[in-house]
Motif scaffolding. Sequence first.
Motif, PDB file in Angstrom:
ATOM      1  N   LEU A   1      57.048  52.999  23.901  1.00 48.91           N
ATOM      2  CA  LEU A   1      56.973  52.465  22.547  1.00 48.91           C
ATOM      3  C   LEU A   1      55.766  51.551  22.391  1.00 48.91           C
ATOM      4  CD1 LEU A   1      58.240  52.171  19.746  1.00 48.91           C
ATOM      5  CD2 LEU A   1      59.670  50.328  20.661  1.00 48.91           C
ATOM      6  N   ALA A   2      55.468  50.755  23.415  1.00 51.23           N
ATOM      7  CA  ALA A   2      54.292  49.876  23.367  1.00 51.23           C
ATOM      8  C   ALA A   2      53.002  50.689  23.325  1.00 51.23           C
ATOM      9  CB  ALA A   2      54.292  48.938  24.576  1.00 51.23           C
ATOM     10  N   ILE A   3      52.939  51.766  24.098  1.00 45.75           N
ATOM     11  CA  ILE A   3      51.752  52.645  24.076  1.00 45.75           C
ATOM     12  C   ILE A   3      51.574  53.245  22.686  1.00 45.75           C
ATOM     13  CG2 ILE A   3      50.776  54.791  24.982  1.00 45.75           C
ATOM     14  CD1 ILE A   3      52.165  54.121  27.650  1.00 45.75           C
ATOM     15  N   TRP A  39      51.659  44.908  30.535  1.00 47.77           N
ATOM     16  CA  TRP A  39      51.286  44.174  31.745  1.00 47.77           C
ATOM     17  C   TRP A  39      52.513  43.559  32.413  1.00 47.77           C
ATOM     18  CZ3 TRP A  39      51.409  38.852  32.936  1.00 47.77           C
ATOM     19  CH2 TRP A  39      50.761  38.511  34.134  1.00 47.77           C
ATOM     20  N   LEU A  40      53.406  42.969  31.607  1.00 48.44           N
ATOM     21  CA  LEU A  40      54.600  42.342  32.163  1.00 48.44           C
ATOM     22  C   LEU A  40      55.531  43.376  32.802  1.00 48.44           C
ATOM     23  CD1 LEU A  40      55.582  39.645  29.506  1.00 48.44           C
ATOM     24  CD2 LEU A  40      54.778  39.260  31.846  1.00 48.44           C
ATOM     25  N   ILE A  41      55.688  44.509  32.155  1.00 47.39           N
ATOM     26  CA  ILE A  41      56.551  45.547  32.724  1.00 47.39           C
ATOM     27  C   ILE A  41      55.976  46.059  34.032  1.00 47.39           C
ATOM     28  CG2 ILE A  41      57.400  47.899  32.374  1.00 47.39           C
ATOM     29  CD1 ILE A  41      57.734  47.250  29.433  1.00 47.39           C
ATOM     30  N   HIS A  42      54.642  46.224  34.072  1.00 49.00           N
ATOM     31  CA  HIS A  42      54.000  46.662  35.319  1.00 49.00           C
ATOM     32  C   HIS A  42      54.129  45.597  36.402  1.00 49.00           C
ATOM     33  CE1 HIS A  42      51.132  48.591  38.004  1.00 49.00           C
ATOM     34  NE2 HIS A  42      50.494  47.429  38.097  1.00 49.00           N
ATOM     35  N   LYS A  43      53.971  44.336  36.014  1.00 48.09           N
ATOM     36  CA  LYS A  43      54.037  43.236  36.967  1.00 48.09           C
ATOM     37  C   LYS A  43      55.446  43.083  37.533  1.00 48.09           C
ATOM     38  CE  LYS A  43      53.506  38.192  37.270  1.00 48.09           C
ATOM     39  NZ  LYS A  43      53.227  36.944  36.498  1.00 48.09           N
ATOM     40  N   ASN A  44      56.449  43.265  36.685  1.00 45.78           N
ATOM     41  CA  ASN A  44      57.837  43.050  37.086  1.00 45.78           C
ATOM     42  C   ASN A  44      58.578  44.356  37.338  1.00 45.78           C
ATOM     43  OD1 ASN A  44      57.413  40.270  36.625  1.00 45.78           O
ATOM     44  ND2 ASN A  44      57.969  40.492  34.463  1.00 45.78           N
ATOM     45  N   LYS A  45      57.855  45.398  37.709  1.00 40.53           N
ATOM     46  CA  LYS A  45      58.496  46.702  37.859  1.00 40.53           C
ATOM     47  C   LYS A  45      59.559  46.705  38.951  1.00 40.53           C
ATOM     48  CE  LYS A  45      54.632  48.425  40.707  1.00 40.53           C
ATOM     49  NZ  LYS A  45      53.597  49.478  40.803  1.00 40.53           N
ATOM     50  N   GLY A  46      59.477  45.761  39.894  1.00 40.37           N
ATOM     51  CA  GLY A  46      60.512  45.682  40.920  1.00 40.37           C
ATOM     52  C   GLY A  46      61.804  45.106  40.391  1.00 40.37           C
ATOM     53  N   ASP A  47      61.737  44.421  39.248  1.00 37.96           N
ATOM     54  CA  ASP A  47      62.918  43.787  38.654  1.00 37.96           C
ATOM     55  C   ASP A  47      63.048  44.219  37.198  1.00 37.96           C
ATOM     56  OD1 ASP A  47      65.148  42.114  38.485  1.00 37.96           O
ATOM     57  OD2 ASP A  47      63.940  40.448  37.713  1.00 37.96           O
ATOM     58  N   SER A  48      62.798  45.469  36.943  1.00 37.38           N
ATOM     59  CA  SER A  48      62.789  45.967  35.576  1.00 37.38           C
ATOM     60  C   SER A  48      64.161  46.501  35.184  1.00 37.38           C
ATOM     61  CB  SER A  48      61.743  47.073  35.414  1.00 37.38           C
ATOM     62  OG  SER A  48      62.038  48.158  36.276  1.00 37.38           O
ATOM     63  N   SER A  49      64.389  46.561  33.881  1.00 41.04           N
ATOM     64  CA  SER A  49      65.634  47.133  33.374  1.00 41.04           C
ATOM     65  C   SER A  49      65.439  48.637  33.175  1.00 41.04           C
ATOM     66  CB  SER A  49      66.025  46.472  32.055  1.00 41.04           C
ATOM     67  OG  SER A  49      65.154  46.892  31.019  1.00 41.04           O
ATOM     68  N   THR A  50      66.559  49.337  33.019  1.00 41.52           N
ATOM     69  CA  THR A  50      66.474  50.788  32.849  1.00 41.52           C
ATOM     70  C   THR A  50      65.814  51.165  31.532  1.00 41.52           C
ATOM     71  OG1 THR A  50      68.721  50.738  31.951  1.00 41.52           O
ATOM     72  CG2 THR A  50      68.487  51.234  34.297  1.00 41.52           C
ATOM     73  N   LEU A  60      59.132  39.969  20.054  1.00 41.24           N
ATOM     74  CA  LEU A  60      60.519  39.686  20.408  1.00 41.24           C
ATOM     75  C   LEU A  60      60.767  39.926  21.889  1.00 41.24           C
ATOM     76  CD1 LEU A  60      62.412  41.173  17.333  1.00 41.24           C
ATOM     77  CD2 LEU A  60      62.209  38.767  17.949  1.00 41.24           C
ATOM     78  N   TYR A  61      60.165  40.988  22.409  1.00 36.61           N
ATOM     79  CA  TYR A  61      60.314  41.269  23.835  1.00 36.61           C
ATOM     80  C   TYR A  61      59.701  40.148  24.670  1.00 36.61           C
ATOM     81  CZ  TYR A  61      59.877  43.618  28.354  1.00 36.61           C
ATOM     82  OH  TYR A  61      59.953  43.927  29.695  1.00 36.61           O
ATOM     83  N   LEU A  62      58.516  39.685  24.276  1.00 39.09           N
ATOM     84  CA  LEU A  62      57.853  38.614  25.022  1.00 39.09           C
ATOM     85  C   LEU A  62      58.640  37.310  24.936  1.00 39.09           C
ATOM     86  CD1 LEU A  62      54.143  39.312  23.986  1.00 39.09           C
ATOM     87  CD2 LEU A  62      55.196  39.767  26.202  1.00 39.09           C
ATOM     88  N   SER A  63      59.237  37.030  23.779  1.00 41.28           N
ATOM     89  CA  SER A  63      60.045  35.820  23.661  1.00 41.28           C
ATOM     90  C   SER A  63      61.278  35.911  24.540  1.00 41.28           C
ATOM     91  CB  SER A  63      60.442  35.588  22.203  1.00 41.28           C
ATOM     92  OG  SER A  63      61.303  36.614  21.736  1.00 41.28           O
ATOM     93  N   LYS A  64      61.855  37.103  24.649  1.00 40.68           N
ATOM     94  CA  LYS A  64      63.008  37.288  25.528  1.00 40.68           C
ATOM     95  C   LYS A  64      62.620  37.081  26.982  1.00 40.68           C
ATOM     96  CE  LYS A  64      64.330  41.413  26.667  1.00 40.68           C
ATOM     97  NZ  LYS A  64      64.402  41.385  28.142  1.00 40.68           N
ATOM     98  N   LEU A 109      49.894  45.107  24.702  1.00 45.26           N
ATOM     99  CA  LEU A 109      49.227  45.142  26.012  1.00 45.26           C
ATOM    100  C   LEU A 109      49.869  44.145  26.967  1.00 45.26           C
ATOM    101  CD1 LEU A 109      45.466  45.469  24.984  1.00 45.26           C
ATOM    102  CD2 LEU A 109      46.965  47.254  25.908  1.00 45.26           C
ATOM    103  N   MET A 110      50.280  42.994  26.452  1.00 44.36           N
ATOM    104  CA  MET A 110      50.980  42.012  27.278  1.00 44.36           C
ATOM    105  C   MET A 110      52.327  42.557  27.755  1.00 44.36           C
ATOM    106  SD  MET A 110      50.962  39.044  28.720  1.00 44.36           S
ATOM    107  CE  MET A 110      49.653  38.122  27.904  1.00 44.36           C
ATOM    108  N   VAL A 111      53.024  43.259  26.866  1.00 45.38           N
ATOM    109  CA  VAL A 111      54.293  43.884  27.260  1.00 45.38           C
ATOM    110  C   VAL A 111      54.074  44.881  28.384  1.00 45.38           C
ATOM    111  CG1 VAL A 111      56.103  45.474  26.486  1.00 45.38           C
ATOM    112  CG2 VAL A 111      55.451  43.544  25.046  1.00 45.38           C
TER     113      VAL A 111
END
Length: 287
Positions: free
Chosen positions: A74-76, A55-66, A269-273, A51-53
């Motif tokens: 995968l998180a869902i 949230w972070l992807i939604h929050k940073n969608k303007g600076d997201s990777s492809t 691992l994603y959150l640590s990155k 859920l944190m992943v």
Amino acid sequence: MEVSYNNSHRPLNATDDELTVYEQCKDMPAVLIWYLVLQFINMFLGIPANLMVLWLIHKNKGDSSTSDIFITHLAILDVFFCLSPPLELANIVFLTSSSSSWYVLRFFYGIKDSSPLFLCCICLDRYMAVVHPITFTELKDRHHRAVLAIVVWLITLAHAVAKCVGNIANFEKVFTVMILASFAFMVFCNISILYVLKQSGPGRDVMHPVKKRAFKMVLIILAIIVFNYSPPVILLPFHRYYSRAVYLCYIHYIAFGLMDFSSSIQPLLYLSKEKLRCCQSGATRLP
């Protein structure tokens, strides 16, 4: 005694329909207990981490990777799978092999079985970015990635439904082929990426930021492959060579336990990155 193995994370035997899995493993319960503990750790870690992943992807969608679209799906998928441990505990400890609740649990299993397909999509995206950057630039819009994600979900749901039905002849070979092919594909992509990054420039000690980010993603995926997917790749193709008791109470719970724990490892691992990236960004802003 002849044992019939299927792809429902447990072997079936008609003579044991009135026994629970725990009763069948009462003389060797250690791995089964370890598996159940691991599943509940997976639930308590995996749900908030995924859920944190999201949230972070939604929050940073303007600076997201492809690759974020595949990480999102995968998180869902992992959040859904992490809801299954209470039902699994009830099925293994209290309900017999003939219980209809196994159909529901097999659907959860079928969903998780297909998670390597999203990891393959992430590897493919990173592979194209590093090994074929010109083609990657031309295909950078996300339309085809959304289509690919939909295709993976259709395959996932079809596999889960077929697994839920159960007793399809030789259906266990589908998972075996899928996990072996996914493992080989991810290893190929990662080795190719590492090779290209290593050859990125003679005499250069500093890696380009884009390639450095890709390198970190490779390490994340590689960690998941080695820790979570090596056991099923190594153990499951030879399931017919094990005795029934060894397979039921040891082999498949070791293989699937470590594979299922990727539902926690991958988001952590994603959150640590992401935390490392934030720290590096903050450091560059210091006077």
